[in-house]
Design a protein around this motif. Structure first.
Motif, mmCIF file in Angstrom:
data_model
loop_
_atom_site.group_PDB
_atom_site.id
_atom_site.type_symbol
_atom_site.label_atom_id
_atom_site.label_comp_id
_atom_site.label_asym_id
_atom_site.label_seq_id
_atom_site.Cartn_x
_atom_site.Cartn_y
_atom_site.Cartn_z
ATOM 1 N N PRO A 281 -0.364 1.781 0.128
ATOM 2 C CA PRO A 281 -1.777 1.130 0.529
ATOM 3 C C PRO A 281 -1.824 -0.375 0.322
ATOM 4 C CG PRO A 281 -1.919 2.913 -1.478
ATOM 5 C CD PRO A 281 -0.532 2.752 -0.812
ATOM 6 N N ARG A 282 -0.905 -0.972 -0.271
ATOM 7 C CA ARG A 282 -0.729 -2.183 -0.390
ATOM 8 C C ARG A 282 -0.119 -2.645 1.014
ATOM 9 N NH1 ARG A 282 3.461 -6.109 -2.986
ATOM 10 N NH2 ARG A 282 1.883 -7.797 -3.539
ATOM 11 N N TYR A 283 0.949 -2.199 1.578
ATOM 12 C CA TYR A 283 1.192 -2.608 2.989
ATOM 13 C C TYR A 283 0.231 -2.492 3.834
ATOM 14 C CZ TYR A 283 6.151 -1.904 1.592
ATOM 15 O OH TYR A 283 7.643 -2.112 1.410
ATOM 16 N N LEU B 78 9.958 1.287 5.157
ATOM 17 C CA LEU B 78 9.291 1.634 6.325
ATOM 18 C C LEU B 78 10.016 2.577 7.366
ATOM 19 C CD1 LEU B 78 7.293 -1.832 7.064
ATOM 20 C CD2 LEU B 78 6.559 0.199 6.151
ATOM 21 N N ASN B 79 11.438 2.443 6.788
ATOM 22 C CA ASN B 79 12.260 3.351 7.514
ATOM 23 C C ASN B 79 12.128 4.766 7.257
ATOM 24 O OD1 ASN B 79 13.933 1.353 8.904
ATOM 25 N ND2 ASN B 79 15.623 1.612 7.270
ATOM 26 N N ASN B 80 11.472 4.957 5.936
ATOM 27 C CA ASN B 80 11.100 6.358 5.676
ATOM 28 C C ASN B 80 10.281 6.963 6.884
ATOM 29 O OD1 ASN B 80 11.507 7.625 2.801
ATOM 30 N ND2 ASN B 80 11.027 5.341 2.316
ATOM 31 N N PHE B 81 9.650 6.336 7.654
ATOM 32 C CA PHE B 81 8.879 6.760 8.472
ATOM 33 C C PHE B 81 9.525 6.522 10.115
ATOM 34 C CE2 PHE B 81 6.324 4.492 5.402
ATOM 35 C CZ PHE B 81 6.199 5.763 4.454
ATOM 36 N N GLY B 82 10.731 6.423 9.979
ATOM 37 C CA GLY B 82 11.258 6.099 11.314
ATOM 38 C C GLY B 82 11.421 4.880 11.721
ATOM 39 N N GLU C 294 -0.058 3.687 11.786
ATOM 40 C CA GLU C 294 0.735 4.806 11.472
ATOM 41 C C GLU C 294 0.633 5.105 9.960
ATOM 42 O OE1 GLU C 294 2.846 6.871 13.244
ATOM 43 O OE2 GLU C 294 1.639 5.926 15.010
ATOM 44 N N ILE C 295 0.702 3.757 9.073
ATOM 45 C CA ILE C 295 0.247 4.005 7.810
ATOM 46 C C ILE C 295 -0.904 4.813 7.405
ATOM 47 C CG2 ILE C 295 0.099 2.766 5.384
ATOM 48 C CD1 ILE C 295 2.227 0.918 6.312
ATOM 49 N N ALA C 296 -2.051 4.331 8.259
ATOM 50 C CA ALA C 296 -3.249 5.047 8.187
ATOM 51 C C ALA C 296 -3.220 6.262 8.127
ATOM 52 C CB ALA C 296 -4.370 4.514 8.760
ATOM 53 N N LYS C 297 -2.499 6.889 9.328
ATOM 54 C CA LYS C 297 -2.146 8.373 9.584
ATOM 55 C C LYS C 297 -1.438 8.975 8.307
ATOM 56 C CE LYS C 297 -1.415 8.102 14.144
ATOM 57 N NZ LYS C 297 -0.487 8.014 15.551
ATOM 58 N N ILE C 298 -0.391 8.444 7.688
ATOM 59 C CA ILE C 298 0.459 8.921 6.713
ATOM 60 C C ILE C 298 -0.378 8.950 5.463
ATOM 61 C CG2 ILE C 298 2.187 8.167 4.961
ATOM 62 C CD1 ILE C 298 3.609 6.651 7.315
ATOM 63 N N LEU C 299 -1.385 7.977 5.259
ATOM 64 C CA LEU C 299 -2.144 8.199 4.040
ATOM 65 C C LEU C 299 -3.537 9.076 4.360
ATOM 66 C CD1 LEU C 299 -2.290 4.452 3.110
ATOM 67 C CD2 LEU C 299 -1.264 6.339 1.595
ATOM 68 N N GLY C 300 -3.653 9.552 5.454
ATOM 69 C CA GLY C 300 -4.849 10.632 5.775
ATOM 70 C C GLY C 300 -6.129 9.588 5.766
ATOM 71 N N ILE C 301 -5.973 8.637 5.879
ATOM 72 C CA ILE C 301 -7.111 7.748 6.066
ATOM 73 C C ILE C 301 -7.669 7.407 7.625
ATOM 74 C CG2 ILE C 301 -7.425 6.837 3.723
ATOM 75 C CD1 ILE C 301 -6.003 4.258 4.886
ATOM 76 N N TYR D 273 -20.135 0.817 -3.809
ATOM 77 C CA TYR D 273 -18.985 0.033 -3.046
ATOM 78 C C TYR D 273 -19.010 0.569 -1.801
ATOM 79 C CZ TYR D 273 -14.683 -1.886 -2.382
ATOM 80 O OH TYR D 273 -13.400 -2.906 -1.857
ATOM 81 N N ALA D 274 -19.426 -0.169 -0.635
ATOM 82 C CA ALA D 274 -19.580 0.392 0.401
ATOM 83 C C ALA D 274 -18.420 0.567 1.109
ATOM 84 C CB ALA D 274 -20.381 -0.598 1.419
ATOM 85 N N ASN D 275 -17.212 -0.103 0.787
ATOM 86 C CA ASN D 275 -15.927 -0.248 1.438
ATOM 87 C C ASN D 275 -15.248 0.975 1.713
ATOM 88 O OD1 ASN D 275 -16.044 -2.771 2.601
ATOM 89 N ND2 ASN D 275 -14.681 -3.624 1.055
ATOM 90 N N PHE D 276 -15.577 1.954 0.730
ATOM 91 C CA PHE D 276 -14.777 3.185 0.911
ATOM 92 C C PHE D 276 -15.048 3.750 2.205
ATOM 93 C CE2 PHE D 276 -15.220 3.237 -4.194
ATOM 94 C CZ PHE D 276 -14.061 2.714 -4.311
ATOM 95 N N GLU D 277 -16.139 3.815 2.465
ATOM 96 C CA GLU D 277 -16.601 4.316 3.949
ATOM 97 C C GLU D 277 -15.852 3.847 4.908
ATOM 98 O OE1 GLU D 277 -20.959 3.869 3.747
ATOM 99 O OE2 GLU D 277 -20.488 5.353 1.950
ATOM 100 N N LYS D 278 -15.429 2.648 4.948
ATOM 101 C CA LYS D 278 -14.535 1.811 6.080
ATOM 102 C C LYS D 278 -13.107 2.739 6.059
ATOM 103 C CE LYS D 278 -16.557 -2.616 5.961
ATOM 104 N NZ LYS D 278 -16.338 -3.895 5.168
ATOM 105 N N ARG D 279 -12.800 3.316 4.915
ATOM 106 C CA ARG D 279 -11.525 3.989 4.770
ATOM 107 C C ARG D 279 -11.774 5.318 5.198
ATOM 108 N NH1 ARG D 279 -9.652 -0.292 4.925
ATOM 109 N NH2 ARG D 279 -9.244 -1.776 3.264
#
Ligand code: NAI
Length: 228
Positions: free
Chosen positions: A15-17, A52-56, A73-80, A101-107
């Motif tokens: 999430p930090r990346y 990041l090598n973990n994901f190819g 790609e990170i969004a896909k991995i996190l399922g967001i 907190y409206a920002n959760f919707e953006k994710r």
């Protein structure tokens, strides 16, 4: 990536990346080297490459990382990259703060409903979300394709409500109640304890102060010795 187990530590850092890459995207940066990312994030470049090598490994020698691609790609991995329908059980201080907190919707986390047993709260609307009584909880979960629930109720009530949520088909519990929940293997729980985080902060500030005090003492002792 399929079938490959990613360590918990890496998942914790993703999430930090994602956040840093999002900020880079917002400021128009298209590519970045692991060294630059390392300076910004205060993580070693080798840690970044390893993670990041973990994901190819999305980086290319001499080019660095394509920020947009990596962000996606990170969004896909996190399922967001998908929508998660969520309910909040317990519409007190914390439940309402989360709903506000409206920002959760953006994710992709869509708060479909809020539930409480307090008659004074039932019927109130928080940022467009109505607080409902508990009677239609199961029906609401089924009708709204809800998979996630935030538990913001007293710890004494949490296990019983968690069982009810699981029986109704909830697969993920965001647990703020200070109690460990027993759930079946096909249900995941993420415990969030702000007080634990605060205790870690306390430990760090105290250790730092103790260390500085010791260093000061040593220095004073040395100065006294030199003076004699
Ligand atoms: P609060 O008292 O303002 O809200 C709790 C709400 O839960 C009340 O509105 C109450 O009517 C409702 N409730 C009680 N039993 C219920 C049930 N069976 N079904 C539905 N609703 C029910 O308390 P606050 O400050 O919002 O805290 C909520 C919980 O979160 C507490 O357990 C507290 O200890 C915990 N907490 C956890 C934090 C963390 O970092 N994990 C931080 C702050 C609070």
């Amino acid at each position: 990536m399929e079938g490959r187990e990613i360590s918990k530590a890496v998942i914790t850092r993703l999430p930090r990346y994602y956040r840093y890459l999002g900020e880079l995207l917002d400021s128009g940066v298209e590519r970045i080297s692991s060294n630059e990312l390392s300076t910004r994030m205060k993580v070693t470049a080798s840690q970044i490459r390893q993670d990041l090598n973990n994901f190819g490994g999305f980086g290319q020698q001499g080019y660095g990382y394509n920020v947009k691609y990596l962000h996606t790609e990170i969004a896909k991995i996190l399922g967001i990259d998908r929508q998660h329908n969520l309910i909040i059980v317990g519409a007190g201080n914390l439940g309402q703060a989360i709903a506000n907190y409206a920002n959760f919707e953006k994710r992709g986390f869509i708060i479909k409903g809020m539930f409480d047993i307090n008659p004074r709260l039932i019927g109130l609307v928080v940022r467009g979300i109505e607080i409902r009584g508990g009677d239609d909880l199961e029906q609401f979960i089924a009708d709204n394709d809800v998979q996630m629930a935030a538990l913001t109720i007293p710890k004494t009530k949490a296990p019983e409500i968690a069982d009810r949520l699981v029986n109704a088909g909830i697969k993920a519990i965001w647990n703020f109640a200070h109690v460990d929940l027993n759930v079946p293997d096909d249900v995941v729980v993420e415990n969030v304890h702000l007080s634990e985080s605060l205790m870690r902060l306390s430990y760090r500030v105290c250790s730092m102060q103790d260390r500085l005090a010791q260093e000061k003492e040593k220095l004073n002792a040395k100065q006294e010795k030199d003076f004699k």
